[in-house]
Design an enzyme around this catalytic site. Structure first.
Site, PDB file in Angstrom:
ATOM      1  N   SER A  20     126.172  11.580  50.922  1.00 58.22           N
ATOM      2  CA  SER A  20     126.515  12.725  51.312  1.00 58.22           C
ATOM      3  C   SER A  20     126.459  13.598  50.342  1.00 58.22           C
ATOM      4  CB  SER A  20     128.143  12.531  51.927  1.00 58.22           C
ATOM      5  OG  SER A  20     128.435  13.797  51.782  1.00 58.22           O
ATOM      6  N   TYR A  77     136.996   9.703  50.065  1.00 55.91           N
ATOM      7  CA  TYR A  77     134.969   9.683  50.635  1.00 55.91           C
ATOM      8  C   TYR A  77     134.047  10.392  49.627  1.00 55.91           C
ATOM      9  CZ  TYR A  77     131.735  11.621  53.713  1.00 55.91           C
ATOM     10  OH  TYR A  77     130.568  11.678  54.311  1.00 55.91           O
TER      11      TYR A  77
END
Ligand code: NAP
Length: 248
Positions: free
Chosen positions: A143, A157
């Site tokens: 990501s 995250y």
């Protein structure tokens, strides 16, 4: 029996779904996992059968070892494994680190990190020439958060995706001589349900102007990058993390 089976974790929606559809178009038979949305999984199985390939949906939580084993057992029943896309991943609600519970952190790391490593372990056992396999490719989902840090939103995250970047390099180098290429795609802001699951359904609208291309990406654009890394077109790429971020 299929001689070109692809396992996609978290295939029922979003980037995983687009990947399953494009993989079927490119001649793979696909086994994919989901956890809750059975209707979405069933509709994807139907869509793939229209492309005259086979898709098998397995309810399998990628953070649970027995479920991962069941997912790969389904792949073995379908045919010979050719690749794995470690797509399943979760966000959590926006929070500062000083507000995060152990339960949140354990869930995030179990699914995003341990799940990816467990599924990769099972794929390597089948693909590696060291184990009698014929090689193949693994693509992980990183990501943009891994390099931005997501402060005040989900630094946990972001850290889980940083772990994916490092794992991509480590496993890539570990199995490169065994016929397996391991790479990753780094999506930026992609139009899927994941933003709502992070409690900010309009996150893309809020951040669109910060994207050099001034637009969000689509799940299909990520799928094309994933399928490229899986393919022989990427035959000399190992440990690469390919940004699909519109420049962000
Ligand atoms: P999404 O729309 O939220 O879809 C998530 C998929 O993963 C669903 O199919 C879901 O199944 C499945 N899933 C969730 N938890 C699972 C588990 N424990 N075990 C197995 N499957 C599970 O997500 P997405 O946006 O497509 O994201 C896919 C990947 O790209 C993730 O790794 C994410 O971190 C990464 N990514 C996304 C973006 C973005 O902007 N969208 C940006 C950067 C990175 P159910 O349908 O059953 O719930």
């Amino acid at each position: 029996m299929s001689d070109r089976v692809l396992v996609v974790t978290g295939g029922s929606r979003g980037i995983g779904r687009a990947t399953v559809l494009l993989a079927a178009e490119r001649g793979y038979d696909v086994v994919f996992s989901f956890v809750s949305d059975k209707a979405a999984a069933d509709s994807l199985v139907d869509a793939v059968s229209k492309a005259e390939r086979t898709a098998v949906a397995v309810r399998s939580d990628i953070g649970v070892e027995a479920d991962v084993l069941a997912l790969f057992a389904a792949a073995d029943r379908l045919g010979t494994l050719a690749g794995l896309v470690n797509n399943a991943g979760v966000l959590d609600l926006q929070a500062r680190v000083d507000e995060m519970s152990v339960a949140r952190l354990e869930r995030m790391m179990r699914i995003n990190v341990i799940g990816t490593i467990l599924a990769s372990r099972e794929a390597v056992k089948r693909l590696s020439t060291r184990h009698g396999g014929r090689g193949g490719a693994i693509v992980n989902l990183s990501s943009a958060a891994a390099v931005l840090g997501a402060p005040g939103q989900y630094a946990d995250y972001a850290a889980s995706k940083g772990a994916i970047d490092t794992f991509t390099l480590g496993l890539g180098r570990e199995v490169a001589a065994e016929g397996i290429r391991v790479n990753a795609v780094r999506p930026g802001l992609i139009d899927t349900d994941i933003h709502a699951s992070g409690g900010i359904p309009d996150r893309i609208a809020q951040l669109r102007d910060t994207i050099p291309m001034k637009r969000e990406g689509t799940a299909e654009e990520c799928a094309r990058a994933i399928l490229w890394l899986l393919s022989d077109e990427a035959s000399y790429s190992v440990g690469a993390v390919l940004p699909v971020t519109g420049g962000r």
